[in-house]
Design an enzyme around this catalytic site. Structure first.
Site, PDB file in Angstrom:
ATOM      1  N   LYS A 277      26.541  95.427 -38.856  1.00 20.88           N
ATOM      2  CA  LYS A 277      27.717  96.145 -38.349  1.00 20.88           C
ATOM      3  C   LYS A 277      27.518  97.665 -38.387  1.00 20.88           C
ATOM      4  O   LYS A 277      27.823  98.360 -37.417  1.00 20.88           O
ATOM      5  CB  LYS A 277      28.931  95.736 -39.198  1.00 20.88           C
ATOM      6  CG  LYS A 277      30.143  96.596 -39.069  1.00 20.88           C
ATOM      7  CD  LYS A 277      30.782  96.526 -37.696  1.00 20.88           C
ATOM      8  CE  LYS A 277      32.014  97.443 -37.643  1.00 20.88           C
ATOM      9  NZ  LYS A 277      32.491  97.617 -36.275  1.00 20.88           N
TER      10      LYS A 277
ATOM     11  N   LYS B 132      33.029 107.034 -42.391  1.00 19.34           N
ATOM     12  CA  LYS B 132      32.645 106.123 -43.484  1.00 19.34           C
ATOM     13  C   LYS B 132      31.545 105.162 -43.016  1.00 19.34           C
ATOM     14  O   LYS B 132      30.558 104.935 -43.715  1.00 19.34           O
ATOM     15  CB  LYS B 132      33.895 105.338 -43.920  1.00 19.34           C
ATOM     16  CG  LYS B 132      33.602 104.168 -44.831  1.00 19.34           C
ATOM     17  CD  LYS B 132      34.392 102.897 -44.548  1.00 19.34           C
ATOM     18  CE  LYS B 132      34.716 102.535 -43.177  1.00 19.34           C
ATOM     19  NZ  LYS B 132      35.254 101.212 -42.932  1.00 19.34           N
TER      20      LYS B 132
HETATM   21  P1  NAD Z   1      43.921 100.654 -40.535  1.00 25.76           P
HETATM   22  O1  NAD Z   1      43.917 101.849 -41.408  1.00 25.76           O
HETATM   23  O2  NAD Z   1      44.677 100.681 -39.253  1.00 25.76           O
HETATM   24  O3  NAD Z   1      44.438  99.367 -41.357  1.00 25.76           O
HETATM   25  C1  NAD Z   1      44.177  99.160 -42.708  1.00 25.76           C
HETATM   26  C2  NAD Z   1      45.417  98.568 -43.357  1.00 25.76           C
HETATM   27  O4  NAD Z   1      45.157  98.367 -44.746  1.00 25.76           O
HETATM   28  C3  NAD Z   1      46.649  99.492 -43.270  1.00 25.76           C
HETATM   29  O5  NAD Z   1      47.745  98.776 -42.722  1.00 25.76           O
HETATM   30  C4  NAD Z   1      46.895  99.909 -44.719  1.00 25.76           C
HETATM   31  O6  NAD Z   1      48.280 100.096 -45.018  1.00 25.76           O
HETATM   32  C5  NAD Z   1      46.338  98.711 -45.460  1.00 25.76           C
HETATM   33  N1  NAD Z   1      46.002  99.010 -46.853  1.00 25.76           N
HETATM   34  C6  NAD Z   1      45.356 100.083 -47.349  1.00 25.76           C
HETATM   35  N2  NAD Z   1      45.225  99.964 -48.689  1.00 25.76           N
HETATM   36  C7  NAD Z   1      45.788  98.795 -49.037  1.00 25.76           C
HETATM   37  C8  NAD Z   1      45.959  98.112 -50.260  1.00 25.76           C
HETATM   38  N3  NAD Z   1      45.490  98.623 -51.423  1.00 25.76           N
HETATM   39  N4  NAD Z   1      46.592  96.913 -50.255  1.00 25.76           N
HETATM   40  C9  NAD Z   1      47.057  96.376 -49.108  1.00 25.76           C
HETATM   41  N5  NAD Z   1      46.910  96.983 -47.895  1.00 25.76           N
HETATM   42  C10 NAD Z   1      46.288  98.173 -47.869  1.00 25.76           C
HETATM   43  O7  NAD Z   1      42.374 100.315 -40.278  1.00 25.76           O
HETATM   44  P2  NAD Z   1      41.756  99.401 -39.104  1.00 25.76           P
HETATM   45  O8  NAD Z   1      41.397 100.279 -37.963  1.00 25.76           O
HETATM   46  O9  NAD Z   1      42.620  98.210 -38.911  1.00 25.76           O
HETATM   47  O10 NAD Z   1      40.365  98.990 -39.791  1.00 25.76           O
HETATM   48  C11 NAD Z   1      40.302  98.005 -40.811  1.00 25.76           C
HETATM   49  C12 NAD Z   1      38.832  97.753 -41.106  1.00 25.76           C
HETATM   50  O11 NAD Z   1      38.200  97.249 -39.917  1.00 25.76           O
HETATM   51  C13 NAD Z   1      38.058  99.017 -41.507  1.00 25.76           C
HETATM   52  O12 NAD Z   1      37.114  98.684 -42.492  1.00 25.76           O
HETATM   53  C14 NAD Z   1      37.407  99.444 -40.216  1.00 25.76           C
HETATM   54  O13 NAD Z   1      36.231 100.192 -40.452  1.00 25.76           O
HETATM   55  C15 NAD Z   1      37.132  98.116 -39.554  1.00 25.76           C
HETATM   56  N6  NAD Z   1      37.091  98.123 -38.092  1.00 25.76           N
HETATM   57  C16 NAD Z   1      37.997  98.826 -37.350  1.00 25.76           C
HETATM   58  C17 NAD Z   1      37.915  98.790 -35.959  1.00 25.76           C
HETATM   59  C18 NAD Z   1      38.882  99.549 -35.063  1.00 25.76           C
HETATM   60  O14 NAD Z   1      38.577  99.737 -33.885  1.00 25.76           O
HETATM   61  N7  NAD Z   1      40.037  99.985 -35.548  1.00 25.76           N
HETATM   62  C19 NAD Z   1      36.922  98.026 -35.325  1.00 25.76           C
HETATM   63  C20 NAD Z   1      36.048  97.290 -36.112  1.00 25.76           C
HETATM   64  C21 NAD Z   1      36.134  97.345 -37.500  1.00 25.76           C
END
Ligand code: NAD
Length: 300
Positions: free
Chosen positions: A173, A242
């Site tokens: 990834k 990150k």
């Molecule tokens: P985001 O910040 O939109 O969502 C993360 C969620 O986790 C938030 O709703 C936040 O409130 C919650 N959170 C944070 N700390 C918490 C805790 N201690 N307990 C419970 N909930 C908690 O992020 P995202 O864009 O949805 O990304 C999530 C993961 O997927 C990341 O690791 C990111 O790198 C990966 N990712 C994102 C994308 C994208 O396009 N957005 C694509 C592929 C992978």
């Protein structure tokens, strides 16, 4: 056979649309998130909510994580009220977050010791892919556990078992993301140059997209989110920062030079510092525009 009861911890940009697809496919779902609004929206759509990661784990056979950073995954797994406080026998944890190979290894070691089966499974394809069920799922871990999860994975997209060891999915990834952001960064530089040279960016993108400079950046991110100036691709610059840091840390640990990768990380760091970690990844073009004194697709 009855579908496994699912739990999802982290229902942000990616977790929420994945949750909706899984519920539409008939899975029962218990969710938790720090953001009460995100929880309320999914409860309105039919999910149950639980106050802590431990309570989600109690209620589920398979616990999915979609959390921002390795530190947060670590706290959710091993903190007070974390997943690891629950007896893990018969339960599987699937980490869909991007946490890097070292994070995945620590998660698997710690939770396996509590009896959980752990599958490392970061995803690619963005918010659009999460909504449409067209994500790439990069799993690593036990093959039998992977097979058992296949029907659920297929609701989310196209699964691959990339290897048997925790962290191999994460390695795949972060390499993919390096390629993706490198293409966006250099295409952004080229478009700023084109604008400065008096070329029409829409024509330039049309030409690039039938030429050898074509990439996902030129096909999708630039036309949809940069030329429109909407900057709402849905992936935060802070999280991209990150990802590339995790990739470079792995390269460093393995003694592999990353000359281009280091430049990509420097540009991300500049964009992150200027715009804030919540800015959209596609805004990486803005510092370059500022240096050059032009706006791509805008008036200059
Ligand atoms: P985001 O910040 O939109 O969502 C993360 C969620 O986790 C938030 O709703 C936040 O409130 C919650 N959170 C944070 N700390 C918490 C805790 N201690 N307990 C419970 N909930 C908690 O992020 P995202 O864009 O949805 O990304 C999530 C993961 O997927 C990341 O690791 C990111 O790198 C990966 N990712 C994102 C994308 C994208 O396009 N957005 C694509 C592929 C992978």
């Amino acid at each position: 056979m009855a579908l496994p009861r699912l739990g999802i911890i982290g229902i942000g940009r990616m977790g929420a649309p994945m949750s909706r697809r899984l519920m539409e496919a008939g899975y029962s779902l218990t969710v938790t998130d720090r953001n009460a609004d995100a929880v309320a929206k999914l409860v309105a759509a039919g999910a149950a909510s639980a106050p802590t990661p431990a309570a989600v784990t109690e209620a589920a056979d398979v616990v999915l994580l979609s959390l921002p950073t390795p530190d947060i995954v670590d706290a959710v797994a091993f903190g007070a009220d974390g997943i690891g406080t629950v007896a893990g026998a018969g339960k599987t944890v699937v980490d869909l977050s991007t946490t890097g190979p070292e994070g995945a290894k620590a998660l698997a070691a710690g939770l396996s010791a509590e009896g959980f089966t752990v599958v490392d499974c970061p995803v690619s394809g963005g918010v659009g892919g999460a909504e449409k069920g067209t994500l790439a799922l990069m799993a690593s871990g036990d093959a039998a556990a992977y097979e058992a999860l296949m029907p659920m994975f297929e609701v989310l997209g196209k699964p691959f078992l990339v290897g048997p060891d925790p962290g191999m999915g994460q390695m795949t990834k972060v390499m993919n993301n390096l390629l993706s952001v490198a293409a966006l960064a250099v295409t952004s530089e080229a478009l700023v140059l084109g604008q400065k040279a008096g070329l029409d960016p829409k024509v330039l993108v049309d030409v690039i997209n039938v030429s050898s400079g074509q990439s996902n950046a030129s096909m999708t991110k630039i036309p949809k989110f940069v030329l429109t100036r909407s900057f709402d691709f849905g992936f935060a610059i802070g999280l991209s920062n990150k990802d590339i840091r995790l990739c470079l840390e792995s390269a460093n640990a393995l003694g592999v030079p990353m000359v281009v990768g280091s430049s990509v990380l420097e540009l991300l760091k500049i964009a992150n510092a200027k715009l804030g970690g919540d800015a959209d990844l596609t805004q990486i073009i803005q510092p370059i525009e500022e240096w050059a004194g032009v706006t791509v697709g805008g008036e200059d």
